[in-house]
Design a protein around this motif. Structure first.
Motif, mmCIF file in Angstrom:
data_model
loop_
_atom_site.group_PDB
_atom_site.id
_atom_site.type_symbol
_atom_site.label_atom_id
_atom_site.label_comp_id
_atom_site.label_asym_id
_atom_site.label_seq_id
_atom_site.Cartn_x
_atom_site.Cartn_y
_atom_site.Cartn_z
ATOM 1 N N ALA A 81 5.322 13.099 6.304
ATOM 2 C CA ALA A 81 5.517 11.646 6.312
ATOM 3 C C ALA A 81 6.838 11.390 7.015
ATOM 4 O O ALA A 81 7.849 12.026 6.706
ATOM 5 C CB ALA A 81 5.534 11.096 4.895
ATOM 6 N N LEU A 82 6.829 10.477 7.965
ATOM 7 C CA LEU A 82 8.020 10.121 8.736
ATOM 8 C C LEU A 82 8.343 8.655 8.477
ATOM 9 O O LEU A 82 7.520 7.779 8.760
ATOM 10 C CB LEU A 82 7.776 10.352 10.224
ATOM 11 C CG LEU A 82 8.806 9.754 11.203
ATOM 12 C CD1 LEU A 82 10.144 10.467 11.063
ATOM 13 C CD2 LEU A 82 8.302 9.852 12.638
ATOM 14 N N ALA A 98 6.079 13.755 -5.440
ATOM 15 C CA ALA A 98 6.391 13.714 -4.014
ATOM 16 C C ALA A 98 7.821 14.157 -3.758
ATOM 17 O O ALA A 98 8.109 14.791 -2.749
ATOM 18 C CB ALA A 98 6.164 12.308 -3.468
ATOM 19 N N ALA A 99 8.720 13.825 -4.659
ATOM 20 C CA ALA A 99 10.136 14.120 -4.452
ATOM 21 C C ALA A 99 10.455 15.605 -4.570
ATOM 22 O O ALA A 99 11.551 16.034 -4.228
ATOM 23 C CB ALA A 99 10.975 13.331 -5.447
ATOM 24 N N THR A 100 9.512 16.423 -5.075
ATOM 25 C CA THR A 100 9.789 17.850 -5.229
ATOM 26 C C THR A 100 9.597 18.609 -3.927
ATOM 27 O O THR A 100 9.953 19.782 -3.841
ATOM 28 C CB THR A 100 8.869 18.445 -6.307
ATOM 29 O OG1 THR A 100 7.507 18.296 -5.882
ATOM 30 C CG2 THR A 100 9.077 17.754 -7.638
ATOM 31 N N ARG A 101 9.033 17.989 -2.896
ATOM 32 C CA ARG A 101 8.800 18.666 -1.635
ATOM 33 C C ARG A 101 10.004 18.526 -0.713
ATOM 34 O O ARG A 101 10.878 17.696 -0.928
ATOM 35 C CB ARG A 101 7.532 18.120 -0.976
ATOM 36 C CG ARG A 101 6.314 18.393 -1.823
ATOM 37 C CD ARG A 101 5.007 18.122 -1.131
ATOM 38 N NE ARG A 101 3.926 18.712 -1.928
ATOM 39 C CZ ARG A 101 3.463 19.947 -1.773
ATOM 40 N NH1 ARG A 101 3.964 20.710 -0.822
ATOM 41 N NH2 ARG A 101 2.503 20.417 -2.531
ATOM 42 N N LYS A 102 10.054 19.352 0.348
ATOM 43 C CA LYS A 102 11.195 19.350 1.257
ATOM 44 C C LYS A 102 11.348 17.996 1.938
ATOM 45 O O LYS A 102 10.363 17.406 2.389
ATOM 46 C CB LYS A 102 11.023 20.434 2.324
ATOM 47 C CG LYS A 102 11.194 21.854 1.813
ATOM 48 C CD LYS A 102 11.067 22.843 2.968
ATOM 49 C CE LYS A 102 11.286 24.279 2.480
ATOM 50 N NZ LYS A 102 11.159 25.238 3.609
ATOM 51 N N GLU A 104 7.621 16.777 3.569
ATOM 52 C CA GLU A 104 6.303 17.389 3.529
ATOM 53 C C GLU A 104 5.347 16.489 2.759
ATOM 54 O O GLU A 104 5.716 15.900 1.743
ATOM 55 C CB GLU A 104 6.384 18.764 2.861
ATOM 56 C CG GLU A 104 7.220 19.774 3.633
ATOM 57 C CD GLU A 104 7.377 21.076 2.877
ATOM 58 O OE1 GLU A 104 7.326 22.133 3.523
ATOM 59 O OE2 GLU A 104 7.548 21.036 1.640
ATOM 60 N N ARG A 105 4.129 16.394 3.252
ATOM 61 C CA ARG A 105 3.148 15.530 2.606
ATOM 62 C C ARG A 105 2.736 16.079 1.247
ATOM 63 O O ARG A 105 2.587 17.294 1.053
ATOM 64 C CB ARG A 105 1.902 15.388 3.477
ATOM 65 C CG ARG A 105 2.051 14.438 4.633
ATOM 66 C CD ARG A 105 2.177 12.985 4.174
ATOM 67 N NE ARG A 105 0.873 12.359 3.986
ATOM 68 C CZ ARG A 105 0.661 11.366 3.139
ATOM 69 N NH1 ARG A 105 1.627 10.938 2.361
ATOM 70 N NH2 ARG A 105 -0.530 10.820 3.041
ATOM 71 N N GLN A 130 0.811 -1.200 0.000
ATOM 72 C CA GLN A 130 0.000 0.000 0.000
ATOM 73 C C GLN A 130 0.855 1.264 0.000
ATOM 74 O O GLN A 130 0.488 2.270 0.609
ATOM 75 C CB GLN A 130 -0.918 -0.011 1.229
ATOM 76 C CG GLN A 130 -1.839 -1.229 1.292
ATOM 77 C CD GLN A 130 -2.684 -1.243 2.543
ATOM 78 O OE1 GLN A 130 -2.629 -0.328 3.350
ATOM 79 N NE2 GLN A 130 -3.473 -2.281 2.720
ATOM 80 N N ALA A 131 2.001 1.242 -0.656
ATOM 81 C CA ALA A 131 2.893 2.398 -0.648
ATOM 82 C C ALA A 131 2.283 3.533 -1.460
ATOM 83 O O ALA A 131 1.866 3.353 -2.595
ATOM 84 C CB ALA A 131 4.243 2.000 -1.221
ATOM 85 N N ASP A 132 2.243 4.741 -0.862
ATOM 86 C CA ASP A 132 1.764 5.905 -1.585
ATOM 87 C C ASP A 132 2.975 6.673 -2.126
ATOM 88 O O ASP A 132 4.125 6.282 -1.880
ATOM 89 C CB ASP A 132 0.886 6.761 -0.675
ATOM 90 C CG ASP A 132 1.695 7.499 0.380
ATOM 91 O OD1 ASP A 132 1.145 8.442 0.951
ATOM 92 O OD2 ASP A 132 2.863 7.154 0.628
ATOM 93 N N PRO A 133 2.781 7.755 -2.856
ATOM 94 C CA PRO A 133 3.925 8.474 -3.449
ATOM 95 C C PRO A 133 4.956 8.928 -2.429
ATOM 96 O O PRO A 133 6.161 8.866 -2.684
ATOM 97 C CB PRO A 133 3.259 9.658 -4.151
ATOM 98 C CG PRO A 133 1.885 9.183 -4.470
ATOM 99 C CD PRO A 133 1.486 8.293 -3.342
ATOM 100 N N ASP A 134 4.503 9.398 -1.247
ATOM 101 C CA ASP A 134 5.459 9.851 -0.249
ATOM 102 C C ASP A 134 6.276 8.691 0.308
ATOM 103 O O ASP A 134 7.474 8.822 0.570
ATOM 104 C CB ASP A 134 4.732 10.560 0.895
ATOM 105 C CG ASP A 134 4.173 11.912 0.473
ATOM 106 O OD1 ASP A 134 4.755 12.517 -0.454
ATOM 107 O OD2 ASP A 134 3.168 12.364 1.043
ATOM 108 N N THR A 135 5.631 7.546 0.490
ATOM 109 C CA THR A 135 6.361 6.365 0.959
ATOM 110 C C THR A 135 7.410 5.948 -0.059
ATOM 111 O O THR A 135 8.561 5.663 0.283
ATOM 112 C CB THR A 135 5.391 5.199 1.215
ATOM 113 O OG1 THR A 135 4.412 5.597 2.176
ATOM 114 C CG2 THR A 135 6.142 3.972 1.721
ATOM 115 N N VAL A 136 7.014 5.916 -1.324
ATOM 116 C CA VAL A 136 7.953 5.539 -2.389
ATOM 117 C C VAL A 136 9.146 6.492 -2.402
ATOM 118 O O VAL A 136 10.310 6.069 -2.468
ATOM 119 C CB VAL A 136 7.253 5.540 -3.759
ATOM 120 C CG1 VAL A 136 8.262 5.305 -4.877
ATOM 121 C CG2 VAL A 136 6.158 4.486 -3.803
#
Length: 375
Positions: A97-98, A200-204, A178-179, A35-41
């Motif tokens: 996301a942590l 997702a990778a464009t965020r801090k 950042e989410r 169930q990985a979402d973009p932030d997890t990936v």
């Protein structure tokens, strides 16, 4: 100096917490893979790149490892609540996301990829290509701990979570980003994979690396958990849900400990000390016979120190422990202290805690520093 002991709250509160948290963590690992979402990936790929040396750890969001404590858990593991300090002013929004990955430094390295075959050998093996395509993919790597959290950073930037590890040497990778906002209503989320991870990778993002030397509390020797300095110790009126327990790792059974920030206390406050004693000898009647001494030393500006005062020795034995306490049953022996700080002059102090196991004569000493501030 006043002394108070909260034995009823402390006895055998830790083991079931550590085991429950450890079991839940394993379940979450299995859920993450499907169930990985973009932030997890994005976070998993980032940590893999940092761990392998392919890129330096980003530091877009200032994060520091503020503190952690070691407490004995069940099944040979050590329960480790920890606190991060996050600069929330650097976040566009509190939602992050942590990702927590703990790597055993002594674990064997993953198997290297298979070497490329010579051209002739490839030609000879063409007839096996179809079978090779049907082979199962290599197993996913396993880690000592591997977990993802989606949460809001508190207003003060202090974020606490916990892990459960076997004794050993580890490196923790703490990745925060950042989410990514959810897609508008009616719009399908992007598919998993490279396309999903790109926005997702464009965020801090930040990756913090921290070493952990996890003690072995299962050794047959006198020792103690970490000494926890608390600003308060509060009784719990009801059991927490799994999500609430995850967000409150300093809840131990029927009590909640609020660790003191950097060991700093107002003169109008109380110094509260909580810890557990392991390896005490079983005396007749199934109870231990332990003495705990608390000695305070005041520090001077030039680095020297002098004795300040002490409490009456604390006795933990058949006369002071609850009737149900049993060494054979694996109950953990608590030590605690509550001291009003009004008599303490403003300044820095060292508290020496001396634990003596009377039947064996063994002694273990711990020291912890704290500061008394003006009212």
């Amino acid at each position: 100096v006043g002394l108070g002991v909260t034995l009823a709250l402390l006895v055998s509160a830790v083991p079931m917490l550590a085991q429950r948290d450890n079991n839940r963590q394993q379940q979450q690992q299995q859920q993450q893979r499907g169930q990985a979402d973009p932030d997890t990936v994005a976070l998993v790929r980032l940590v893999e790149a940092v761990a392998s040396g392919q890129q330096p750890a980003p530091t877009d969001i200032p994060v520091t490892w503020e503190a952690n404590h070691f407490v004995k858990g069940q099944s040979g593991v050590t329960y480790i609540p920890f606190t991060l300090s996050i600069d929330r002013a650097q976040l566009a929004a509190p939602a992050v996301a942590l990702y927590v990955r703990i790597v055993d430094k002594n674990a064997p390295p993953p198997a290297p990829p298979a070497a490329a075959q010579p051209a002739q050998e490839k030609s000879d093996n063409n007839r096996n290509n179809r079978n090779q395509q049907q082979q199962a993919p290599p197993p996913a790597p396993t880690f000592a701990w591997d977990n993802i959290h989606f949460l809001d950073v508190p207003a003060d930037g202090k974020l606490s979570r916990a892990v459960a590890l076997k004794p050993g040497e580890y490196e923790a990778f703490i990745a925060i980003k950042e989410r990514t906002p959810a897609p508008p209503a009616g719009q399908k989320p992007p598919a998993q994979g490279a396309a999903a991870a790109a926005p997702a990778a464009t965020r801090k993002m930040t990756v913090l690396r921290h070493n952990l030397s996890v003690p072995d509390f299962n050794k047959p020797e006198l020792q103690t958990s970490s000494i926890i300095l608390a600003s308060s110790v509060e009784p719990m009126t009801q059991q927490l849900s799994p999500a609430e327990q995850e967000a409150n790792p300093y809840v131990f059974g029927p009590m909640r400990i609020v660790p003191a920030r950097e060991g700093r206390f107002s003169k109008a406050a109380e110094l509260q000390v909580v810890f557990w004693i392991y390896g005490a000898t079983e005396a007749p009647g199934g109870k231990p016979d332990v003495q705990v001494e608390f000695n305070f030393h005041q520090k001077a500006a030039d680095g020297t120190e002098k004795y300040f005062n002490k409490t009456e020795p604390q006795q933990l034995n058949a006369q002071t422990l609850p009737p149900e306490f049993s060494v054979a049953a694996g109950h953990q022996l608590p030590g605690s202290l509550v001291v009003g700080l009004t008599p303490f002059p403003v300044g820095d102090y060292r508290l020496e805690i001396k634990v003596t196991d009377k039947p064996s004569g063994k002694v273990v000493t711990q020291n912890v520093n704290f500061t008394v501030l003006p009212v």
